[in-house]
Design a protein around this motif. Structure first.
Motif, short mmCIF file in Angstrom:
data_model
loop_
_atom_site.label_atom_id
_atom_site.label_comp_id
_atom_site.label_asym_id
_atom_site.label_seq_id
_atom_site.Cartn_x
_atom_site.Cartn_y
_atom_site.Cartn_z
N GLU A 22 77.24 26.43 43.83
CA GLU A 22 76.98 26.73 45.24
C GLU A 22 76.87 28.23 45.48
OE1 GLU A 22 76.26 24.33 47.48
OE2 GLU A 22 76.37 23.12 45.64
N HIS A 23 77.32 29.02 44.53
CA HIS A 23 77.31 30.48 44.71
C HIS A 23 76.38 31.20 43.74
CE1 HIS A 23 80.58 30.69 47.64
NE2 HIS A 23 81.06 29.62 47.02
N VAL A 24 76.19 30.66 42.54
CA VAL A 24 75.36 31.34 41.54
C VAL A 24 73.93 30.81 41.61
CG1 VAL A 24 74.96 31.67 39.08
CG2 VAL A 24 77.25 31.97 40.03
N PHE A 25 73.00 31.72 41.81
CA PHE A 25 71.59 31.37 41.95
C PHE A 25 70.93 31.05 40.62
CE2 PHE A 25 67.14 32.97 41.97
CZ PHE A 25 66.60 32.07 42.89
N GLY A 26 71.20 31.88 39.61
CA GLY A 26 70.54 31.66 38.33
C GLY A 26 71.04 32.58 37.25
N ALA A 27 70.38 32.50 36.09
CA ALA A 27 70.78 33.26 34.90
C ALA A 27 69.67 34.23 34.50
CB ALA A 27 71.08 32.30 33.74
N VAL A 28 70.08 35.34 33.90
CA VAL A 28 69.13 36.38 33.51
C VAL A 28 69.59 37.00 32.19
CG1 VAL A 28 70.33 38.19 34.82
CG2 VAL A 28 67.89 38.44 34.34
N LEU A 29 68.66 37.34 31.33
CA LEU A 29 69.01 38.00 30.07
C LEU A 29 69.46 39.43 30.32
CD1 LEU A 29 66.17 36.85 27.64
CD2 LEU A 29 68.49 35.96 27.84
N VAL A 30 70.47 39.85 29.56
CA VAL A 30 71.08 41.17 29.74
C VAL A 30 71.25 41.84 28.38
CG1 VAL A 30 73.22 42.37 30.40
CG2 VAL A 30 72.32 40.52 31.84
N ASN A 31 70.98 43.14 28.34
CA ASN A 31 71.35 43.98 27.19
C ASN A 31 72.29 45.05 27.73
OD1 ASN A 31 71.68 45.63 24.99
ND2 ASN A 31 69.51 45.93 24.60
N ASP A 32 73.57 44.93 27.39
CA ASP A 32 74.57 45.90 27.84
C ASP A 32 74.72 46.97 26.76
OD1 ASP A 32 76.42 46.85 29.73
OD2 ASP A 32 78.07 46.02 28.58
N TRP A 33 73.91 48.02 26.86
CA TRP A 33 73.92 49.10 25.88
C TRP A 33 75.31 49.71 25.80
CZ3 TRP A 33 69.10 49.81 23.57
CH2 TRP A 33 68.01 49.24 24.23
N SER A 34 75.72 50.07 24.58
CA SER A 34 77.10 50.54 24.37
C SER A 34 77.13 51.71 23.40
CB SER A 34 77.96 49.40 23.81
OG SER A 34 77.99 48.29 24.70
N ALA A 35 77.90 52.75 23.76
CA ALA A 35 78.11 53.89 22.87
C ALA A 35 79.46 53.67 22.19
CB ALA A 35 78.08 55.19 23.66
N ARG A 36 79.44 53.18 20.96
CA ARG A 36 80.68 52.72 20.33
C ARG A 36 81.65 53.85 20.01
NH1 ARG A 36 80.74 47.53 21.86
NH2 ARG A 36 78.99 46.34 21.03
N ASP A 37 81.13 55.04 19.71
CA ASP A 37 82.03 56.15 19.40
C ASP A 37 82.72 56.66 20.66
OD1 ASP A 37 79.52 56.99 20.19
OD2 ASP A 37 79.20 58.33 18.49
N ILE A 38 82.00 56.73 21.76
CA ILE A 38 82.63 57.09 23.03
C ILE A 38 83.63 56.01 23.44
CG2 ILE A 38 82.21 57.51 25.48
CD1 ILE A 38 79.44 58.62 24.70
N GLN A 39 83.23 54.76 23.28
CA GLN A 39 84.10 53.63 23.63
C GLN A 39 85.40 53.64 22.83
OE1 GLN A 39 82.31 49.82 22.81
NE2 GLN A 39 84.08 48.66 23.52
N ALA A 40 85.30 53.87 21.52
CA ALA A 40 86.47 53.78 20.65
C ALA A 40 87.52 54.82 21.01
CB ALA A 40 86.05 53.94 19.19
N TRP A 41 87.09 56.00 21.47
CA TRP A 41 88.02 57.07 21.80
C TRP A 41 88.62 56.90 23.19
CZ3 TRP A 41 91.39 60.37 20.47
CH2 TRP A 41 91.66 61.54 21.19
N GLU A 42 87.84 56.37 24.14
CA GLU A 42 88.27 56.35 25.53
C GLU A 42 88.97 55.06 25.96
OE1 GLU A 42 84.81 56.54 28.06
OE2 GLU A 42 84.21 54.49 27.58
N TYR A 43 88.78 53.95 25.22
CA TYR A 43 89.12 52.65 25.81
C TYR A 43 90.62 52.35 25.87
CZ TYR A 43 90.20 49.86 21.59
OH TYR A 43 90.78 49.32 20.47
#
Length: 398
Positions: A209-230
């Motif tokens: 009743e709330h979700v209209f539909g689905a869409v393909l996504v590419n969530d780009w990620s900087a793994r070296d920045i992520q590993a240090w900050e997360y």
């Protein structure tokens, strides 16, 4: 299969069983809403004339609610499958080659989940090799984080290599510079149509009743920045620089044949997360890097289903807005060729991927182009396409 009179549409993955929505313009005219059928876009402003189709996003139509969504889909199916409906639709078919595809909806909020058991386990082993792969909460709730709606971009947008603070292995101090470990994440997104007021949660049974539909996504990620900050608060700048979405939003009704109960869950979720309908989805993803297939992730392997994601997202009373986007997290399977990120495919950079031209990759290089596509079983047999989401990496500072 429901057949259509539109030439070539039945075998294209964009037949009458699909009819995904998007936004397009033609010849410099104002954007409007359309549905894809074969190699055409049906201009809904011209064919139906409703005010919400004379719009630069799907938001006005999505805000009308599920009764309207179902009514319009039934009307379109009739127009595109019967000779009686043909005169009203045919003059408003625009060749896809003449249509400039736009961002399909205006993103209100963006949330990204982490719902693949295999992906979460792989990342845990890579980032925390001396600990258990999963944190104690992972099988009790769909883990997620809030992203930036302003950096969600349409398919085909170039992705500038992000810069940030990172700490290379062996370095005593962090440094500031461009990411050397730029990655992709093959995901499925869900677009909210019907909003809710602050303080109201959405039960799992109200998902459709709330979700209209689905869409393909590419969530780009900087793994070296992520590993240090997360640590200790999770993803931040390593994720917020860009998220790409496909131009077509596939209605939930089109995914009926892909539905199944979902992967078994142990321990049993708390009551507010207990499934009451079949919202596991049997979708086949394909990831290409510079034209060569590197992975085929199976969405059917996902641990948490989208109805559970929505229930958890709102269980604290967080409101929904038309245009909210929430994504599944990386889709990965049990086999090496089913991993939905380069982090996993190269196992943290230690196992380079080899390509037919003799080149290798661990993470993305400038000039690399990524294409993610997916298909689902069609309601009448065969398969439907969710389209594709693409992006090309450009050097930092461009």
């Amino acid at each position: 299969m429901t057949t259509t009179w539109v030439p070539g549409a039945d075998a294209s993955g964009f037949g009458a069983d699909n009819l995904p929505y998007g936004v397009f313009s033609r010849g410099g005219a104002e954007p409007r809403v359309g549905v894809r059928v074969g190699d055409y876009v049906l201009d809904l402003a011209g064919a139906l004339g409703d005010p919400e189709f004379f719009a630069a996003s799907l938001n006005p139509f999505m805000a009308r609610g599920s009764t309207t969504w179902r009514s319009v889909r039934a009307k379109l199916t009739g127009m595109l499958t019967s000779e009686e409906g043909r005169p009203a639709a045919e003059p408003h078919l625009v060749p896809l080659a003449e249509a400039e595809l736009r961002m399909p909806f205006e993103v209100a909020d963006y949330v990204d989940f982490y719902c693949s058991l295999e992906h979460a386990s792989n990342v845990g082993r890579i980032f925390r090799p001396d600990e258990a792969p999963l944190k104690p909460n992972w099988k009790h709730l769909p883990v997620g984080y809030h992203g930036r709606s302003g950096t969600v971009v349409k398919s085909g947008t170039d992705i500038v290599r992000p810069t940030g603070q990172l700490k290379p292995r062996g370095a005593e101090e962090p440094l500031f510079g461009p990411s050397a470990r730029l990655d992709i994440e093959a995901e499925l997104g869900f677009v909210v149509g019907t909003p809710t007021p602050l303080g109201r949660s959405v039960p799992v049974g109200d998902f459709a009743e709330h979700v209209f539909g689905a869409v393909l996504v590419n969530d780009w990620s900087a793994r070296d920045i992520q590993a240090w900050e997360y640590v200790p608060l999770g993803p931040f700048l390593g994720k917020s620089f860009a998220t790409s979405v496909a131009p077509w939003v596939v209605p939930l009704e089109a995914l009926g044949a892909a539905r199944f109960a979902g992967r078994a869950q142990d321990p049993e979720p708390l009551p507010y997360l207990k499934r009451v309908a079949d919202w596991g989805l049997d979708l086949a993803f394909e990831v290409e890097l510079n034209g060569e297939v590197v992975s085929r992730p199976p969405y059917a392997a996902m641990y948490w289903t989208p109805d559970q994601m929505l229930a958890h997202l709102t269980c604290n009373g967080a409101s929904l807005r038309t245009g909210d986007l929430y994504a599944s997290g990386t889709v990965s399977g049990a086999e090496r060729g089913q991993r939905g990120s380069l982090l996993e495919l190269s196992w943290g950079g230690g196992e380079p991927l080899a390509f037919a031209d003799g080149s290798t990759r661990t993470f993305l290089e400038d000039g690399d182009t990524v294409r993610i596509s997916a298909t689902a079983p069609g309601m009448g047999g065969g398969s439907i396409s969710l389209g594709e989401v693409t992006g090309t990496v450009r050097s930092a500072g461009r």
